[in-house]
Design an enzyme around this catalytic site. Sequence first.
Site, PDB file in Angstrom:
ATOM      1  N   ARG A  11      -2.595   0.715  -7.860  1.00 37.66           N
ATOM      2  CA  ARG A  11      -3.630  -0.040  -7.149  1.00 37.66           C
ATOM      3  C   ARG A  11      -4.432  -0.936  -8.089  1.00 37.66           C
ATOM      4  NH1 ARG A  11      -5.313   3.496  -1.977  1.00 37.66           N
ATOM      5  NH2 ARG A  11      -3.652   5.025  -2.096  1.00 37.66           N
ATOM      6  N   ASP A  38       9.711   8.484  -3.081  1.00 37.61           N
ATOM      7  CA  ASP A  38       9.948   7.113  -2.595  1.00 37.61           C
ATOM      8  C   ASP A  38       9.899   5.986  -3.636  1.00 37.61           C
ATOM      9  OD1 ASP A  38       7.203   7.589  -2.787  1.00 37.61           O
ATOM     10  OD2 ASP A  38       6.756   7.228  -0.679  1.00 37.61           O
ATOM     11  N   GLU A  72      -1.986   6.563  -8.950  1.00 45.34           N
ATOM     12  CA  GLU A  72      -2.781   5.760  -8.010  1.00 45.34           C
ATOM     13  C   GLU A  72      -3.524   4.638  -8.720  1.00 45.34           C
ATOM     14  OE1 GLU A  72      -2.527   5.868  -4.907  1.00 45.34           O
ATOM     15  OE2 GLU A  72      -1.900   7.859  -4.324  1.00 45.34           O
ATOM     16  N   THR A 108       4.596  -1.342  -5.720  1.00 44.54           N
ATOM     17  CA  THR A 108       4.614  -0.481  -4.524  1.00 44.54           C
ATOM     18  C   THR A 108       3.311  -0.576  -3.734  1.00 44.54           C
ATOM     19  OG1 THR A 108       5.267   1.705  -3.717  1.00 44.54           O
ATOM     20  CG2 THR A 108       3.796   1.648  -5.636  1.00 44.54           C
ATOM     21  N   GLU A 149       4.545   0.479   5.358  1.00 45.42           N
ATOM     22  CA  GLU A 149       5.976   0.459   5.003  1.00 45.42           C
ATOM     23  C   GLU A 149       6.876  -0.164   6.062  1.00 45.42           C
ATOM     24  OE1 GLU A 149       3.867   2.881   4.362  1.00 45.42           O
ATOM     25  OE2 GLU A 149       4.045   3.297   2.221  1.00 45.42           O
TER      26      GLU A 149
HETATM   27  C1  DMJ Z   1       0.662   3.043  -1.091  1.00 45.48           C
HETATM   28  O1  DMJ Z   1      -0.356   3.491  -1.911  1.00 45.48           O
HETATM   29  C2  DMJ Z   1       1.927   2.789  -1.847  1.00 45.48           C
HETATM   30  O2  DMJ Z   1       2.755   1.987  -1.090  1.00 45.48           O
HETATM   31  C3  DMJ Z   1       2.638   4.069  -2.221  1.00 45.48           C
HETATM   32  O3  DMJ Z   1       3.857   3.835  -2.861  1.00 45.48           O
HETATM   33  C4  DMJ Z   1       2.898   4.896  -0.995  1.00 45.48           C
HETATM   34  N1  DMJ Z   1       1.765   5.031  -0.158  1.00 45.48           N
HETATM   35  C5  DMJ Z   1       0.830   3.976   0.063  1.00 45.48           C
HETATM   36  C6  DMJ Z   1       1.004   3.238   1.351  1.00 45.48           C
HETATM   37  O4  DMJ Z   1       1.423   3.963   2.403  1.00 45.48           O
END
Ligand code: DMJ
Length: 463
Positions: free
Chosen positions: A123, A246, A119, A446, A362
Site C-alpha cells: 500500500r 494469491d 501491507e 497487487t 479483484e
Molecule cells: C489488497 O490489499 C490487495 O489486492 C491484496 O493483494 C489482496 N487484498 C486486497 C484487496 O482485496
Amino acid sequence: MKSVLLLLGLPAMTLLSACASGGHREVGSIAPENISAEMVKAEFRHAWSGYRRYAWGHDALKPITKSYRDWYDTSLLMTPVDALDTMILMGLNQEADETRAYIDQHLSFDQDVSVSVFEITIRLLGGLLSSYELSHDEKLLALAKDLGNRLLPAFRSPTGMPYARVNLHTGAVSGVSSNPAEIGSLMLEFGTLSALTGDPKYYRAAKHAVQELHGRSSRIGLVGSGINIETGVWTAKTASIGDSIDSYYEYLYKSWLLFGDPDFKKWWEESISGINRYVAEEVNGNLWYGRVEMDSGHRISSEYGALDAFFAGLLALSGDLERARRLQKSNESMWRRFGLEPERFDYKTWEVRNAAYHLRPEIIESAFYLHALTGSPEYVEMGKRFFADIVRYGRTADGYAEIRDVRTKEKTDATDSFFLAETLKYSYLLLSPEKKIDLSKKVFNTEAHPLDVIPPSRLPAGI
Ligand code: DMJ
C-alpha cells in the site's frame, strides 16, 4: 425512476446531497448501462470527501459513525497514500496536489510501531513509488527510500524470508509465521526502489526471499498457506490461488514483466502447471480453483471467493485467455448469485462460508485485464453491472461502507483504503477509453499501483 435519472444527469455534489438525508440506507438502483467513467470519478470524489471531512490525517474513514480508524498507534496516512495515484489518473488535480502536499509535509516513518511488512509494502511503498513516477515529486521517492530502509531488517532471518512485522523505529522484527502472499509480494516494490535509487540491496533481498519460498514448493509444484520463516518448514499445507497465497503467484509473473528477469518466468511456469492440474476443478462445465493438499494434490474443499477472483486477470495477462474467460464467467455467476460477492463460499453447494463483501476489487480487476487484452465489450458491460451493485449497496451519505453480509446487504462501519486505490481505479480505467494504460509499459502491483517497466539494462549492477 425520476430520482435515478436526476442522479445520473447531475454532478457529484448533487448525488451526495440527494442521499445526504438517507444515512447509510441504499440510494436506490442505478441502471448499469448508465454507468460511465465520469460517474466512477464522481463516486471517487464522494468517497474521498467523506474521508477528507471525517478522517483527514488518519488511516481510514469509518463511514457510518463518521469517524476514523488508525491501524497502529499513529497514523501512516494509509488512505491518502493508497488513493493518490487514483486521483492523478482520474485527473483530479486539485485533490491530488493537496494530498501530495499533505503527505510531503506530514508523513514520517520514524515511528515506534511494529507494522505488517506486506501491507505497508503493497500500500505505502507501492503507492509512493507509483505516485513518484506519475508526479516526479522527489519527496515521494525520498519517503519511499526511507520506508524501504526501515523495512529491510525484516529480511534478516535464517532463511532470508521476511518476518511478518518490523518496528519502523527500532528495526525489531517479529512474526515467524508467515505465508507465500506476505513473503512473495514484495518484489515489484523493492525491485523498483533499487532501479530508482541505483542500490541493488532492495531487489536482492526481495528476490532471495522468493527464491527460498519457491524452492520449498512441493514435488507437484504447489505451495502451502503457512510457513515458518526461520525454519522454512510448512505450517499449513493447503494449496490454493486464494488468501495467503494469491499475490505470490501474481508477483512471479509480474516480476518477469516488470524487470525481464528470467528466473521469475521460470518460477511462474513451474507453478502454473501444478495449479492448473491440481487446484483447478471443473464443475458442471464451469472452471473453478479450490483447495488441495500441497504434496498429494488431494482435494480439501471447493471453497472460493472474492479474493480468488483476481486469478482470471492474471491468467489473461500471462496469455491463457481461454481459462481466463472461463474463470471470469464463474466469477460473474458468483456475483450474480448473491447480488455482490461473498468472501468465501462453496462452488459445489453454493453454501456461504464467509458472507462479508469488503468492497474488494479483484473481480473488476479481472474484467479490466480481460477487456484490455481481448477488446471484448462484454467485460465493460460486466464491470458496469458490478459497479451499479456497489453503488446500490455500499454507498452512504458520507462515503462507501463494506457489507457485513451479502445475503442481507447489511453494512458495516469500515472502508478499506483499497476501495479507493483499486476498486475505483480499475472501474474507472475499465470504463474510460481515453485513459488506457499501456500494459507493455506499466505493471500494476497487487494494490493497483502502476509501476514503470524497467529494462534489465536500467537495473543497478550487483543484482
Ligand atoms: C489488497 O490489499 C490487495 O489486492 C491484496 O493483494 C489482496 N487484498 C486486497 C484487496 O482485496
